[in-house]
Scaffold this active site. Structure first.
Site, PDB file in Angstrom:
ATOM      1  N   LYS A  55     -47.112  11.624 -53.366  1.00 30.87           N
ATOM      2  CA  LYS A  55     -46.479  12.858 -53.811  1.00 30.87           C
ATOM      3  C   LYS A  55     -44.947  12.735 -53.686  1.00 30.87           C
ATOM      4  O   LYS A  55     -44.416  11.648 -53.956  1.00 30.87           O
ATOM      5  CB  LYS A  55     -47.047  14.060 -53.038  1.00 30.87           C
ATOM      6  CG  LYS A  55     -48.550  14.230 -53.282  1.00 30.87           C
ATOM      7  CD  LYS A  55     -49.031  15.610 -52.930  1.00 30.87           C
ATOM      8  CE  LYS A  55     -50.494  15.779 -53.308  1.00 30.87           C
ATOM      9  NZ  LYS A  55     -51.013  17.131 -53.023  1.00 30.87           N
ATOM     10  N   GLU A  79     -60.522  17.801 -57.949  1.00 34.84           N
ATOM     11  CA  GLU A  79     -59.761  18.296 -56.783  1.00 34.84           C
ATOM     12  C   GLU A  79     -59.536  19.795 -56.931  1.00 34.84           C
ATOM     13  O   GLU A  79     -58.655  20.226 -57.665  1.00 34.84           O
ATOM     14  CB  GLU A  79     -58.371  17.650 -56.747  1.00 34.84           C
ATOM     15  CG  GLU A  79     -58.310  16.192 -56.455  1.00 34.84           C
ATOM     16  CD  GLU A  79     -56.894  15.803 -56.045  1.00 34.84           C
ATOM     17  OE1 GLU A  79     -55.928  16.085 -56.772  1.00 34.84           O
ATOM     18  OE2 GLU A  79     -56.759  15.231 -54.957  1.00 34.84           O
ATOM     19  N   HIS A 107     -52.533  15.873 -62.683  1.00 34.95           N
ATOM     20  CA  HIS A 107     -52.685  16.328 -61.293  1.00 34.95           C
ATOM     21  C   HIS A 107     -52.413  17.835 -61.243  1.00 34.95           C
ATOM     22  O   HIS A 107     -51.600  18.359 -62.030  1.00 34.95           O
ATOM     23  CB  HIS A 107     -51.711  15.577 -60.384  1.00 34.95           C
ATOM     24  CG  HIS A 107     -51.973  15.821 -58.943  1.00 34.95           C
ATOM     25  ND1 HIS A 107     -51.516  16.924 -58.268  1.00 34.95           N
ATOM     26  CD2 HIS A 107     -52.679  15.099 -58.041  1.00 34.95           C
ATOM     27  CE1 HIS A 107     -51.924  16.881 -57.016  1.00 34.95           C
ATOM     28  NE2 HIS A 107     -52.636  15.786 -56.855  1.00 34.95           N
TER      29      HIS A 107
HETATM   30  O1  G3P Z   1     -53.747  13.681 -55.219  1.00 38.35           O
HETATM   31  C1  G3P Z   1     -54.457  13.982 -54.056  1.00 38.35           C
HETATM   32  C2  G3P Z   1     -53.965  15.237 -53.451  1.00 38.35           C
HETATM   33  O2  G3P Z   1     -53.815  16.264 -54.382  1.00 38.35           O
HETATM   34  C3  G3P Z   1     -54.850  15.696 -52.319  1.00 38.35           C
HETATM   35  O3  G3P Z   1     -53.983  16.257 -51.392  1.00 38.35           O
HETATM   36  O4  G3P Z   1     -53.066  16.508 -49.151  1.00 38.35           O
HETATM   37  O5  G3P Z   1     -55.308  17.503 -49.733  1.00 38.35           O
HETATM   38  O6  G3P Z   1     -55.064  15.024 -49.491  1.00 38.35           O
HETATM   39  P1  G3P Z   1     -54.384  16.327 -49.852  1.00 38.35           P
END
Ligand code: G3P
Length: 224
Positions: free
Chosen positions: A13, A143, A95
């Protein structure tokens, strides 16, 4: 040494803990863990760090985004050819923090293919995962945005979106690999995701923002 087909993609990120020299340090940790545990790992640094990392480590480097453009006058955009020239072998697309129109995702996949970049299309639920699968990326990564960065793993908080996405993708495009992400921080979260049918995970803060990044990554994968 155990071999497995899982892949862990670590998204750096725009975290300061994974920028510049710190991005290279973390990429080197990922390379070591990948070798020690025989697990496929890839890192997704910020664009200015792609060359720094790809020229120093021997694990796949993914861009966090590319634009669906050709060579030419596109100031400020991210050209697929240039990302490939910088040593990336793939890219995230759509994303939740960089959403795209469906037509642009389709064109970006075509452009990525033109220059030899693999594609990971990020989705937020089963319907968008189905749509993404029809575009035949290399991976989809489901996600749920509300879980991103919370440390509450999608594989525990919303197992049905993982199980349902895997089922939907395999019915539409069996060769598209299904990843999941959001809130994944521990080996137990990862193991649960695999039990739900995921072929890997996409994660960020659990590792990037960990007090001990190596220890956090090791505990994520050592169950495999
Ligand atoms: O691209 C993966 C990300 O969006 C997930 O974030 O911090 O929950 O692992 P996190």
């Amino acid at each position: 040494m155990r071999e497995n087909n899982m892949i862990v993609i670590l998204n750096f990120k725009c975290y300061k803990e994974a920028m510049g020299e710190k991005a290279l340090t973390l990429a080197r940790i990922c390379e070591q863990i990948s070798q020690e545990y025989s697990i496929k790992m890839a890192v997704a640094p910020q664009h200015p760090d792609i060359y720094r990392i790809s020229s120093s480590v021997d694990i796949p480097v993914y861009a966090q985004h590319i634009d669906p453009i050709e060579v030419g006058s596109h100031t400020g955009y991210v050209l697929p050819e240039c990302v490939a020239e910088a040593g990336a072998c793939g890219t995230l697309l759509n994303h939740s923090e960089k959403r795209m129109k469906l037509a642009d995702i389709e064109r970006a996949i075509e452009r990525a293919r033109d220059v030899g970049l693999k594609t990971v299309v990020c989705t937020n639920n089963i319907p968008t995962t189905k749509a993404a699968a029809t575009l035949l990326p290399d991976f989809v990564a489901v996600e749920p945005p509300e879980l991103i960065g919370t440390g509450v793993a999608v594989s525990k908080a919303n197992p049905e979106v993982v199980r349902g996405s895997v089922k939907a993708v395999k019915e539409i495009a069996p060769n598209v690999n299904v990843l999941c992400g959001a809130g994944i921080t521990t080996g137990e979260d990862f193991k649960r995701a695999v039990e739900l049918g995921a072929e890997g995970i996409l994660l960020a803060s659990g590792i990037v923002k960990a007090k001990d990044q190596r220890e956090a990554l090791e505990s994520l994968v050592k169950w495999l």
